[in-house]
Write an enzyme that holds these catalytic residues in place. Structure first.
Site, short mmCIF file in Angstrom:
data_model
loop_
_atom_site.label_atom_id
_atom_site.label_comp_id
_atom_site.label_asym_id
_atom_site.label_seq_id
_atom_site.Cartn_x
_atom_site.Cartn_y
_atom_site.Cartn_z
N CYS A 58 -26.19 8.39 3.90
CA CYS A 58 -25.41 7.97 2.73
C CYS A 58 -26.32 7.92 1.50
O CYS A 58 -27.45 7.40 1.57
CB CYS A 58 -24.78 6.61 2.98
SG CYS A 58 -23.79 5.99 1.59
N CYS B 28 -25.43 5.20 7.67
CA CYS B 28 -26.15 4.74 6.47
C CYS B 28 -27.36 5.62 6.17
O CYS B 28 -27.78 5.72 5.01
CB CYS B 28 -26.61 3.29 6.65
SG CYS B 28 -25.25 2.11 6.85
N LYS C 259 0.83 -1.21 0.00
CA LYS C 259 0.00 0.00 0.00
C LYS C 259 0.86 1.25 0.00
O LYS C 259 0.64 2.20 -0.78
CB LYS C 259 -0.92 -0.02 1.21
CG LYS C 259 -1.90 1.14 1.27
CD LYS C 259 -1.53 2.24 2.25
CE LYS C 259 -1.46 1.76 3.66
NZ LYS C 259 -1.25 2.88 4.63
N CYS D 132 -26.55 -0.09 -1.70
CA CYS D 132 -25.48 -0.78 -0.97
C CYS D 132 -26.02 -2.05 -0.34
O CYS D 132 -27.01 -2.00 0.41
CB CYS D 132 -24.90 0.14 0.09
SG CYS D 132 -23.60 -0.62 1.10
N CYS E 133 -18.86 6.23 6.12
CA CYS E 133 -18.84 4.77 6.26
C CYS E 133 -17.83 4.37 7.32
O CYS E 133 -16.77 3.81 7.03
CB CYS E 133 -18.52 4.13 4.90
SG CYS E 133 -18.92 2.38 4.80
#
Length: 416
Positions: free
Chosen positions: A344, A341, A264, A350, A334
């Site tokens: 969102c 949620c 990463k 989702c 998130c």
């Protein structure tokens, strides 16, 4: 001139077996039943010899023509059957000659042939089926809309904001790598504060090597695992100073060889420091959100598996942006625990919506989600019920022992 033989002489001659092939016996039957047997004269033998020589010459000329025809046909294409089977049928050869006939395909051992296709023939190789999430473009558009304000911690204190823009190029690249190493399991606010102190001290490979471990630990404290990161910073600085003159490698393979640098960090360093997109930088936010949104063919267990799964279908032009988008989205909406949620934009598409944060039950006939005001009223009602229960217990304890001495007492008010 041939002379006739008597009956008795012919009988004697017939009884004798002549071994020469020039004499041929012939018998004739008359009306009286008497068999007159004669011998072939010399003139007849000569004519037969001449006729036989002519036949042999004819046969040899035919054989020569057949051999020439076989040679011509064998040069053009091999035949599986001998060509002289129909031409020489019924002819008699005085002397047999060997004729070479090509072997048939059944008598040979078959060889395996490798089939190849030319590009000019219009034959295209079969490609594997391309998989992608059904609603990923719509979901990505909503995430861009939610991240349009650029007010997440990664926008102000990420690795792109932690280096000194006025430092030399190799020093800037080194500071980017140091900030990425410190950001592991650490919030961006803590990483940015540590980088401010390191830059004031002199964040170069040469200066970090000259700094003792205690001083370096105080500079980067309180980043996560700061004692281990002090050791990694000293080892990495020694390698870079010796092999790259204080600069960082320009390849993922060279970066992952450094102590404390993973895939990463390597991909992010290539993107930020060298401006080269070598892969997707997947941290805990990208790993979590990709699994929640269903952007993977099957769930993954670690960020490296997530990176490989995303790179299989996500267009390359989005590899650099996806880390910045999902990290800020994970910091603001998130969350790892109790994600928001209800605010969102992807709550309807989702597959993990309201699973980690259960949706509160609403009243019958109401399809809207509970508002913050209604949740506050619910908490107030719970507190009032608890106060009533305490009041009931208090009155029971303060009740008189006998009805005669019972007096009215004012009710106590419980302050909320």
């Amino acid at each position: 001139m041939p002379a006739r033989c008597t009956t008795r002489v012919c009988y004697v001659v017939r009884c004798c077996t002549m071994s020469s092939h020039y004499f041929v016996q012939r018998s004739v039957t008359t009306r009286n039943g008497i068999h007159n047997i004669g011998c072939t004269p010399a003139a007849t033998l000569k004519s037969k010899l001449s006729n036989r020589l002519k036949d042999e010459d004819t046969v040899r000329s035919v054989e020569v023509k057949v051999e020439e025809e076989e040679a011509r046909i064998s040069l053009q294409r091999p035949s599986t059957a001998p060509p002289t089977a129909g031409l020489l049928q019924g002819t008699t050869h005085p002397k047999s000659e060997t004729v070479t006939v090509p072997l048939s395909s059944h008598s040979r051992r078959r060889k395996q042939l490798k089939v190849e296709y030319d590009e000019d023939d219009g034959v295209k190789p079969v490609k594997a089926e391309h998989w992608e999430p059904p609603d990923w473009k719509k979901q990505l558009g909503f995430i861009r809309e939610m991240r349009s304000s650029h007010d997440a911690p990664v926008d102000k204190m990420g690795a792109e904001k932690c280096y000194d823009s006025e430092a030399p190029a190799h020093a800037r690249r080194f500071q980017v790598l140091v900030s990425l190493m410190l950001s592991s399991q650490t919030k961006d606010q803590v990483t940015a504060a540590a980088m401010v102190k390191l830059r004031a001290h002199g964040c170069t490979a040469e200066n970090l090597l000259a700094t003792d471990d205690d001083t370096l630990g105080k500079l980067i404290y309180p980043v996560g695992f700061w004692r281990t990161k002090v050791k990694y910073l000293k080892q990495t600085s020694a390698i870079l100073q010796k092999e790259f003159r204080g600069d960082i490698p320009d390849s993922v393979e060279g970066l992952v060889r450094l102590p404390g640098v993973g895939p990463k960090m390597a991909h992010l360093a290539m993107d930020i420091a060298w401006d080269q997109v070598s892969g997707i930088g997947v941290d805990t936010h990208v790993h979590r959100i990709s699994n929640r949104l269903g952007w993977l063919r099957k769930p993954t267990k670690n960020p490296e598996e997530t990176r490989k799964a995303l790179e299989e279908w996500l267009p390359r032009e989005l590899w650099s942006e996806i880390n910045w988008l999902l990290v800020g989205f994970g910091q603001q909406v998130c969350h790892p625990v109790s994600p928001l949620c209800s605010v969102c934009l992807n709550q309807h598409s989702c597959p993990s919506a309201f699973k980690n944060s259960p949706k509160k039950r609403t009243k019958a006939g109401s399809s809207q989600s509970p508002s913050p005001t209604s949740s506050f009223k619910t908490k107030t009602e719970v507190k009032q019920e608890s106060v009533e229960a305490v009041r009931t217990k208090t009155e029971a304890l303060c009740a008189p022992l006998s009805p005669a001495k019972q007096k009215k007492k004012p009710k106590r008010k419980v302050k909320l």
